[in-house]
Write a protein that holds these residues in place. Structure first.
Motif, PDB file in Angstrom:
ATOM      1  N   MET A  29      -6.506  -9.083 -10.274  1.00 31.12           N
ATOM      2  CA  MET A  29      -7.860  -8.795 -10.073  1.00 31.12           C
ATOM      3  C   MET A  29      -8.310  -8.073  -8.813  1.00 31.12           C
ATOM      4  N   VAL A  30      -7.708  -8.084  -7.778  1.00 21.55           N
ATOM      5  CA  VAL A  30      -8.045  -7.076  -6.623  1.00 21.55           C
ATOM      6  C   VAL A  30      -7.625  -5.742  -7.065  1.00 21.55           C
ATOM      7  N   ASP A  38      -1.880   0.789 -12.678  1.00 23.44           N
ATOM      8  CA  ASP A  38      -0.586   0.064 -13.260  1.00 23.44           C
ATOM      9  C   ASP A  38      -0.654  -1.092 -12.350  1.00 23.44           C
ATOM     10  N   PHE A  39       0.086  -2.122 -12.832  1.00 19.58           N
ATOM     11  CA  PHE A  39       0.415  -3.340 -12.366  1.00 19.58           C
ATOM     12  C   PHE A  39       1.785  -3.728 -13.072  1.00 19.58           C
ATOM     13  N   MET A  40       2.848  -3.569 -12.279  1.00 18.33           N
ATOM     14  CA  MET A  40       4.194  -3.884 -12.973  1.00 18.33           C
ATOM     15  C   MET A  40       4.748  -5.232 -12.258  1.00 18.33           C
ATOM     16  N   PRO A  55       7.464 -12.260 -17.138  1.00 19.32           N
ATOM     17  CA  PRO A  55       6.573 -11.438 -16.831  1.00 19.32           C
ATOM     18  C   PRO A  55       5.226 -11.521 -18.034  1.00 19.32           C
ATOM     19  N   GLU A  56       5.674 -11.511 -19.124  1.00 24.10           N
ATOM     20  CA  GLU A  56       4.684 -11.552 -20.184  1.00 24.10           C
ATOM     21  C   GLU A  56       3.736 -12.834 -20.145  1.00 24.10           C
ATOM     22  N   ILE A  57       3.974 -13.572 -19.465  1.00 19.79           N
ATOM     23  CA  ILE A  57       2.938 -14.881 -19.409  1.00 19.79           C
ATOM     24  C   ILE A  57       1.713 -14.129 -18.404  1.00 19.79           C
ATOM     25  N   ILE A  58       2.385 -13.755 -17.347  1.00 19.98           N
ATOM     26  CA  ILE A  58       1.353 -13.122 -16.255  1.00 19.98           C
ATOM     27  C   ILE A  58       0.403 -11.952 -16.977  1.00 19.98           C
ATOM     28  N   ILE A  59       1.072 -11.382 -17.583  1.00 17.73           N
ATOM     29  CA  ILE A  59       0.477 -10.116 -18.393  1.00 17.73           C
ATOM     30  C   ILE A  59      -0.506 -10.659 -19.419  1.00 17.73           C
ATOM     31  N   GLY A  60      -0.289 -11.660 -20.075  1.00 13.79           N
ATOM     32  CA  GLY A  60      -1.346 -12.417 -21.185  1.00 13.79           C
ATOM     33  C   GLY A  60      -2.476 -13.049 -20.431  1.00 13.79           C
ATOM     34  N   ALA A  61      -2.043 -13.706 -19.380  1.00 12.92           N
ATOM     35  CA  ALA A  61      -3.137 -14.353 -18.676  1.00 12.92           C
ATOM     36  C   ALA A  61      -4.039 -13.578 -17.963  1.00 12.92           C
ATOM     37  N   ALA A  62      -3.372 -12.407 -17.285  1.00  8.18           N
ATOM     38  CA  ALA A  62      -4.169 -11.417 -16.282  1.00  8.18           C
ATOM     39  C   ALA A  62      -5.185 -10.530 -17.161  1.00  8.18           C
ATOM     40  N   ALA A  63      -4.958 -10.309 -18.553  1.00 13.69           N
ATOM     41  CA  ALA A  63      -5.483  -9.448 -19.337  1.00 13.69           C
ATOM     42  C   ALA A  63      -7.091  -9.809 -19.390  1.00 13.69           C
ATOM     43  N   ARG A  64      -7.244 -11.096 -19.542  1.00  9.32           N
ATOM     44  CA  ARG A  64      -8.497 -11.530 -19.906  1.00  9.32           C
ATOM     45  C   ARG A  64      -9.406 -11.442 -18.306  1.00  9.32           C
ATOM     46  N   LEU A  65      -8.791 -11.412 -17.286  1.00  6.45           N
ATOM     47  CA  LEU A  65      -9.456 -11.443 -15.748  1.00  6.45           C
ATOM     48  C   LEU A  65      -9.610  -9.972 -15.343  1.00  6.45           C
ATOM     49  N   TRP A  92       3.254  -6.957 -30.048  1.00 11.52           N
ATOM     50  CA  TRP A  92       1.988  -7.818 -30.157  1.00 11.52           C
ATOM     51  C   TRP A  92       1.188  -7.873 -28.953  1.00 11.52           C
ATOM     52  N   LEU A  93       1.875  -8.038 -27.829  1.00  6.43           N
ATOM     53  CA  LEU A  93       1.449  -8.049 -26.386  1.00  6.43           C
ATOM     54  C   LEU A  93       0.826  -6.687 -26.308  1.00  6.43           C
ATOM     55  N   SER A  94       1.025  -5.595 -26.678  1.00  4.20           N
ATOM     56  CA  SER A  94       0.438  -4.267 -26.644  1.00  4.20           C
ATOM     57  C   SER A  94      -0.812  -4.229 -27.346  1.00  4.20           C
ATOM     58  N   GLN A  95      -0.800  -4.924 -28.425  1.00  5.00           N
ATOM     59  CA  GLN A  95      -2.071  -4.897 -29.328  1.00  5.00           C
ATOM     60  C   GLN A  95      -3.125  -6.103 -28.562  1.00  5.00           C
ATOM     61  N   VAL A  96      -2.697  -7.153 -28.070  1.00  9.98           N
ATOM     62  CA  VAL A  96      -3.645  -7.988 -27.420  1.00  9.98           C
ATOM     63  C   VAL A  96      -4.356  -7.132 -26.131  1.00  9.98           C
ATOM     64  N   LEU A  97      -3.429  -6.371 -25.632  1.00  8.47           N
ATOM     65  CA  LEU A  97      -4.159  -5.568 -24.470  1.00  8.47           C
ATOM     66  C   LEU A  97      -4.832  -4.341 -24.916  1.00  8.47           C
ATOM     67  N   GLU A  98      -4.768  -4.023 -26.113  1.00  9.26           N
ATOM     68  CA  GLU A  98      -5.380  -2.832 -26.712  1.00  9.26           C
ATOM     69  C   GLU A  98      -4.927  -1.422 -25.944  1.00  9.26           C
TER      70      GLU A  98
END
Length: 363
Positions: A29-30, A38-40, A55-65, A92-98
């Motif tokens: 968020m910061v 980018d956030f890797m 890392p995919e769990i962090i990515i999926g959660a941070a996407a909404r924030l 699938w994750l790339s589609q979630v993050l559009e």
């Protein structure tokens, strides 16, 4: 000049999984609010100092924030994943993050991770990575195939594979098609073979800093490999990682850095790694001090390894570096554990994006 963040994560080994999860959300968020591109996020299975195994769990959660920042696993260790399953996950994750997603790939550089997965060491890693990515590419094409390689087997179903009734196959290919999925590769040692492989396939290069000569060799290796295959070698694609701590004055930045998680992880963890990979030689050469690695102190590291100082000082150091290495497109700051005192660290991150990057004039 773009700014990126590399969340290795270099965490204190006593941190719980929940602490690392929450800290990752705060950092994302910061960085997003500060305008980072980018956030890797690293992927390691057995390392207490780098403990994010998924890392995919962090990515999926941070996407909404977050709103704008892109995310990447950096990197998925391909030898330890089934390529077909990972191809579906990535798509699938790339589609979630559009589209706010790109992919990092690596063979895995830590012996203990290899042991966890049943291997004697990391010797087979590169070959397994090559095979895995080739199969992932085939899955993304969504054309029928079945294939067994030396290390894997995978396939994609077609009309002849219907189980007695019609099945509508899900499209879990990358957002916008494979051609729009950036793939990136990191390089650590001089004349990195990983970056040569990346250049030959038009994957983007990321340089872990080991001195100006090493950094220059990373670009030269990737550029030569890319142009040999007819690809354009664009320096805007070149990412460079550094340790950075910014405050009002050089003295205050150094004081804060030495009191932070940056100093703790270097003292307790990274110093031996730099010795193992012989990364001190280039940095000592850059410093002009001609000291023996056994003489290196935390004060010396703050002066010669970290970019530690006022915004003006950090700008001057980066511009001086570019005179030797050439320019790059993104400066990437490494992550360190500042959970207990995040305010100075967050201030430094924001000032890198607002007071340093916009004013850089690289050679």
């Amino acid at each position: 000049m773009q700014v990126g963040f590399f969340h290795t994560p270099y965490n204190r080994p006593t941190r719980t999984a929940r602490e690392m999860y929450d800290w990752s959300m705060d950092l994302a968020m910061v960085c997003d609010e500060a305008g980072y591109t980018d956030f890797m996020i690293g992927e390691h299975y057995t390392l207490a100092w780098e403990n994010i195994p998924c890392p995919e769990i962090i990515i999926g959660a941070a996407a909404r924030l977050t709103k704008n920042i892109r995310f990447a696993p950096m990197a998925h260790l391909l030898p330890y994943h089934h390529p077909a399953r990972l191809a579906i996950q990535v798509g699938w994750l790339s589609q979630v993050l559009e589209g706010r997603y790109f992919l990092g790939v690596a063979p895995g550089g830590h012996h203990t991770d290899a042991i966890l997965h049943g291997f004697d060491g990391i010797g087979e890693g590169q070959g397994r990575m090559f095979e895995a990515l080739e199969l992932m590419e085939k899955v993304w094409k969504r054309e029928p195939f079945k294939e067994k390689t030396e290390h894997f087997q995978a396939g994609y179903p077609g009309p002849n594979d219907f189980p007695g009734y019609d099945v509508l196959y899900a499209d879990n290919s990358p957002w916008g098609g494979r051609e729009n999925l950036e793939i990136a590769v990191t390089g650590l040692t001089k004349n990195s073979s990983s970056l040569k492989w990346a250049g030959e396939r038009n994957f983007s290069p990321i340089s872990f800093f080991g001195g100006a000569a090493v950094m220059k060799s990373h670009w030269d290796t990737w550029e030569a490999a890319a142009t040999s295959k007819g690809y354009e070698a664009d320096r805007n694609r070149f990412r460079v990682t550094r340790e950075i701590f910014i405050a009002d004055s050089d003295a205050e930045a150094k004081r804060r850095a030495l009191a932070s998680g940056l100093a703790e992880s270097w003292k307790e963890y990274l110093f031996p790694i730099y010795k193992k990979f012989n990364l001190w030689a280039g940095i000592i050469e850059d410093s002009g001090t001609n000291i023996d690695p056994s003489q290196i102190t935390m004060d010396w590291i703050a002066e010669h390894v970290w970019l530690c100082g006022s915004p003006e000082t950090v700008i001057r150091k980066l511009e001086r570096l570019s005179e030797t290495t050439g320019s790059w497109g993104q400066i990437v700051v490494n992550s360190h554990d500042n959970i207990d005192n995040p305010k100075p660290y967050f201030e430094s991150l924001r000032r890198l994006a607002s007071e340093v990057a916009p004013k850089l004039k690289l050679a």
